[in-house]
Design an enzyme around this catalytic site. Structure first.
Site, mmCIF file in Angstrom:
data_model
loop_
_atom_site.group_PDB
_atom_site.id
_atom_site.type_symbol
_atom_site.label_atom_id
_atom_site.label_comp_id
_atom_site.label_asym_id
_atom_site.label_seq_id
_atom_site.Cartn_x
_atom_site.Cartn_y
_atom_site.Cartn_z
ATOM 1 N N PRO A 138 0.928 -1.254 -0.038
ATOM 2 C CA PRO A 138 -0.063 0.002 -0.046
ATOM 3 C C PRO A 138 0.950 1.234 0.014
ATOM 4 C CG PRO A 138 -1.053 -1.457 1.505
ATOM 5 C CD PRO A 138 0.401 -2.088 1.291
ATOM 6 N N ALA A 140 4.319 1.347 -0.939
ATOM 7 C CA ALA A 140 5.520 1.194 -1.665
ATOM 8 C C ALA A 140 5.189 0.389 -2.974
ATOM 9 C CB ALA A 140 6.350 0.356 -0.758
ATOM 10 N N GLY A 141 5.429 1.324 -4.329
ATOM 11 C CA GLY A 141 5.212 1.016 -5.531
ATOM 12 C C GLY A 141 6.369 0.938 -6.277
ATOM 13 N N ILE A 167 -2.049 -7.226 -6.390
ATOM 14 C CA ILE A 167 -1.318 -8.441 -6.911
ATOM 15 C C ILE A 167 -2.222 -9.110 -8.052
ATOM 16 C CG2 ILE A 167 -0.166 -10.666 -6.237
ATOM 17 C CD1 ILE A 167 1.048 -7.792 -5.247
ATOM 18 N N ARG A 280 -18.282 3.402 -42.611
ATOM 19 C CA ARG A 280 -19.061 4.688 -41.830
ATOM 20 C C ARG A 280 -19.021 5.684 -43.071
ATOM 21 N NH1 ARG A 280 -23.319 5.848 -38.645
ATOM 22 N NH2 ARG A 280 -23.079 7.809 -37.939
ATOM 23 N N ILE A 349 -12.410 8.057 -34.072
ATOM 24 C CA ILE A 349 -12.999 7.856 -35.447
ATOM 25 C C ILE A 349 -14.261 7.099 -35.196
ATOM 26 C CG2 ILE A 349 -12.295 6.341 -37.331
ATOM 27 C CD1 ILE A 349 -9.376 7.260 -36.897
ATOM 28 N N HIS A 350 -14.467 6.505 -34.255
ATOM 29 C CA HIS A 350 -15.962 5.844 -33.937
ATOM 30 C C HIS A 350 -17.000 6.663 -33.697
ATOM 31 C CE1 HIS A 350 -13.408 1.934 -33.905
ATOM 32 N NE2 HIS A 350 -14.640 1.417 -34.059
ATOM 33 N N GLU A 375 4.883 -2.575 -14.491
ATOM 34 C CA GLU A 375 6.398 -2.736 -14.715
ATOM 35 C C GLU A 375 7.295 -1.656 -14.893
ATOM 36 O OE1 GLU A 375 7.601 -5.812 -14.682
ATOM 37 O OE2 GLU A 375 5.853 -6.919 -14.773
HETATM 38 C C1 LIG Z 1 -3.704 -3.623 -12.588
HETATM 39 C C2 LIG Z 1 -2.734 -3.578 -11.910
HETATM 40 C C3 LIG Z 1 -1.971 -4.722 -11.878
HETATM 41 C C4 LIG Z 1 -0.632 -4.723 -10.778
HETATM 42 N N1 LIG Z 1 -0.198 -6.052 -10.855
HETATM 43 C C5 LIG Z 1 0.765 -6.049 -9.911
HETATM 44 C C6 LIG Z 1 1.352 -7.332 -9.457
HETATM 45 O O1 LIG Z 1 1.025 -8.477 -9.874
HETATM 46 N N2 LIG Z 1 2.518 -7.295 -8.347
HETATM 47 C C7 LIG Z 1 2.821 -6.201 -7.987
HETATM 48 O O2 LIG Z 1 3.939 -6.374 -7.267
HETATM 49 N N3 LIG Z 1 2.754 -5.063 -8.343
HETATM 50 C C8 LIG Z 1 1.468 -4.861 -9.093
HETATM 51 N N4 LIG Z 1 0.813 -3.699 -9.471
HETATM 52 C C9 LIG Z 1 1.437 -2.652 -8.876
HETATM 53 C C10 LIG Z 1 2.325 -1.601 -9.817
HETATM 54 O O3 LIG Z 1 3.460 -2.225 -10.387
HETATM 55 C C11 LIG Z 1 2.456 -0.323 -9.254
HETATM 56 O O4 LIG Z 1 1.013 0.457 -9.159
HETATM 57 C C12 LIG Z 1 3.347 0.647 -9.881
HETATM 58 O O5 LIG Z 1 4.617 0.210 -9.550
HETATM 59 C C13 LIG Z 1 3.391 2.290 -9.327
HETATM 60 O O6 LIG Z 1 3.359 2.288 -8.106
HETATM 61 P P1 LIG Z 1 2.587 2.878 -7.121
HETATM 62 O O7 LIG Z 1 1.128 2.698 -7.618
HETATM 63 O O8 LIG Z 1 2.720 2.761 -5.873
HETATM 64 O O9 LIG Z 1 2.740 4.523 -7.636
HETATM 65 P P2 LIG Z 1 3.716 5.619 -7.017
HETATM 66 O O10 LIG Z 1 5.105 4.714 -6.768
HETATM 67 O O11 LIG Z 1 3.301 5.975 -5.696
HETATM 68 O O12 LIG Z 1 3.950 6.749 -7.915
HETATM 69 C C14 LIG Z 1 3.036 7.717 -8.113
HETATM 70 C C15 LIG Z 1 3.504 8.684 -9.361
HETATM 71 O O13 LIG Z 1 4.615 9.244 -9.000
HETATM 72 C C16 LIG Z 1 5.707 9.021 -9.824
HETATM 73 N N5 LIG Z 1 6.771 8.689 -9.286
HETATM 74 C C17 LIG Z 1 7.206 8.079 -8.279
HETATM 75 N N6 LIG Z 1 8.621 8.188 -7.804
HETATM 76 C C18 LIG Z 1 9.151 8.915 -9.073
HETATM 77 C C19 LIG Z 1 10.430 9.511 -9.166
HETATM 78 N N7 LIG Z 1 11.573 9.034 -8.263
HETATM 79 N N8 LIG Z 1 10.527 10.462 -10.023
HETATM 80 C C20 LIG Z 1 9.437 10.644 -10.963
HETATM 81 N N9 LIG Z 1 8.330 10.381 -10.653
HETATM 82 C C21 LIG Z 1 8.144 9.439 -9.839
HETATM 83 C C22 LIG Z 1 5.155 7.685 -10.685
HETATM 84 O O14 LIG Z 1 5.686 7.640 -11.918
HETATM 85 C C23 LIG Z 1 3.543 7.905 -10.583
HETATM 86 O O15 LIG Z 1 3.272 8.779 -11.587
HETATM 87 C C24 LIG Z 1 -0.245 -3.741 -10.617
HETATM 88 C C25 LIG Z 1 -1.008 -2.463 -10.470
HETATM 89 C C26 LIG Z 1 -1.950 -2.342 -11.156
HETATM 90 C C27 LIG Z 1 -2.816 -0.953 -11.619
#
Ligand SMILES: Cc1cc2nc3c(=O)[nH]c(=O)nc-3n(C[C@H](O)[C@H](O)[C@H](O)COP(=O)(O)OP(=O)(O)OC[C@H]3O[C@@H](n4cnc5c(N)ncnc54)[C@H](O)[C@@H]3O)c2cc1C
Length: 396
Positions: A138, A140-141, A167, A280, A349-350, A375
């Site tokens: 929640p 850490a992405g 996930i 169309r 276009i649609h 990714e």
């Molecule tokens: C449908 C879906 C499926 C997913 N499946 C998986 C999965 O199977 N396993 C898994 O582990 N995760 C999964 N994810 C998670 C996904 O990998 C993360 O959402 C992604 O890595 C971004 O993390 P966050 O959402 O916490 O965004 P944050 O890290 O909070 O980033 C928010 C914004 O800030 C920007 N940002 C952050 N740091 C910087 C920086 N240093 N410089 C510039 N911009 C920055 C980002 O680009 C983004 O625009 C999934 C997500 C979705 C939506």
């Protein structure tokens, strides 16, 4: 199972062009006969496609990149990318069912011990065990090194506590590559991170299915670990401190994967726009004869083609065993933005029908943005590309 899985694809990262064609033709036929007629129904109901998953097992997709010695097809990344492109041009969601599953398999195959490979890879290749990769939390992405899930050593095992979110395959899957901290105070932080094979068992609670804009049917869920115990031999490679490296080294293939999804959407959106604009009519002629529509089609076709070439370029570098983070980053960035732009232009276009749930383009429009997030977000992709570019072009 497709024949390429046996003798003909025995050598990893290479495939006879005739075998590749046969394989891709089989995928095209499956998409046309089984996927396309059902996609609207599944997507609107947001229902998990169990029937298609059984067919994907038959096609060998759950073992697409796993070595033949473990029962997989051992496909080169370029062939795998072409498969993902073909499926995503009709329905991207279902590629997620085997894409993140194969990331789990890749981590085990690349870094696992021989007993770990023998225990898990044959079941993963058959799709008997399906799974994914659990990195995101929640809080850490992008900044994965700030994860809080911990694994504490206890005798001959580990006890894991923490929560993961978003996930893919979290509900339908039964095993995950789980990134944790084994040394939470370590500096640099990545040295305290480890990757575990985490099957579903007591101590792992699956949260609700997350509601999403698109990427329907595939389950995205929260996973909560409460005093979840695993034996020490579930630590991938049986070495602590390697988890960040193990998880991020799969990202090159992961990015090729997402780029291929982007190519599929960009090409699918173009095909829908082409067909619609030829049928169309306004002001007495098909709208494809109006120059404003032609300009859109020209840009869409160019973007789709460039995205395909960049993605195959990255995949071929991967297959040659070269480091390709720059190429995979460029492919992922360009192809995902191409997907988003082509889906938007095709919808326009649609006309009004692009806004209708009876037409396919609104699904591509909802699915495309995910390719800009997964990714590694495209913001991060640009940073990775720039760093690699500068490294490869040092000041003289
Ligand atoms: C449908 C879906 C499926 C997913 N499946 C998986 C999965 O199977 N396993 C898994 O582990 N995760 C999964 N994810 C998670 C996904 O990998 C993360 O959402 C992604 O890595 C971004 O993390 P966050 O959402 O916490 O965004 P944050 O890290 O909070 O980033 C928010 C914004 O800030 C920007 N940002 C952050 N740091 C910087 C920086 N240093 N410089 C510039 N911009 C920055 C980002 O680009 C983004 O625009 C999934 C997500 C979705 C939506």
């Amino acid at each position: 199972m497709l024949e390429a899985g046996n003798a003909r694809a025995a050598k990893r990262r290479e495939i006879d062009p005739a075998d590749e064609r046969e394989l891709l033709d089989a995928i095209d036929r499956w998409v046309e006969r089984e996927v396309a007629p059902r996609v609207l129904e599944y997507d609107h109901a947001d229902r998990y496609p169990h029937e298609l998953v059984e067919q994907m097992k038959e096609l060998g997709l759950f073992g697409a990149t796993i070595g033949t010695e473990y029962g997989g097809l051992a496909l080169p990344a370029a062939t795998y990318a072409r498969i993902v492109m073909a499926i995503s041009s009709v329905w991207m969601s279902i590629t997620g069912i085997f894409n993140s599953h194969l990331m789990l398999a890749l981590a085990i195959e690349r870094f696992g011990t021989e007993p770990q490979k023998r225990e898990w890879l044959p079941k993963l290749a058959k799709g008997e065990v399906r799974g994914g990769i659990a990195l995101t939390e929640p809080d850490a992405g992008t900044d994965l090194q700030s994860i809080r899930t911990t694994a504490r050593r206890t005798g001959d095992g580990y006890v894991i506590n923490g929560a993961k979110t978003w996930i893919s395959n979290g509900i339908e899957g039964s095993c995950f590559a789980l990134l944790v901290k084994t040394a939470p105070q370590a500096e640099p932080r990545h040295k305290g991170m480890s990757l575990f094979i985490a099957p579903k068992q007591s101590g792992l609670k699956v949260g609700r299915k997350l509601e999403k804009l698109g990427y329907k049917c595939i389950d995205s869920a929260e996973l909560v670990f409460e005093n979840y115990s695993v034996p020490a031999h579930n630590l991938i490679g049986e070495r602590e401190g390697q988890g960040f490296y193990q998880a991020s080294s799969g990202l090159e293939l992961g990015r090729i994967n997402v780029a291929a999804r982007g190519v599929g959407i960009a090409e699918g959106a173009l095909a829908l726009a082409t067909r619609y604009s030829q049928g169309r009519k306004t002001f007495g002629k098909p709208i494809c004869d109006h120059q404003a529509i032609q300009l859109k089609l020209a840009d869409m076709a160019t973007r789709a083609r460039a995205a395909r070439l960049l993605t195959l370029d990255a995949a071929e570098a991967f297959d040659r065993g070269e480091r390709c983070d720059l190429e995979a980053g460029m492919a992922k960035l360009f192809a995902s933005e191409a997907a988003l732009e082509n889906a938007t232009e095709s919808m326009r276009i649609h006309g009004a029908y692009g806004y209708s749930k009876e037409y396919h383009i609104e699904r591509l429009y909802r699915d495309a943005p995910l390719t800009c997030i997964g990714e590694g977000t495209n913001e991060m992709q640009r940073i990775i590309i720039a760093r690699q570019w500068i490294k490869r072009h040092p000041a003289s």
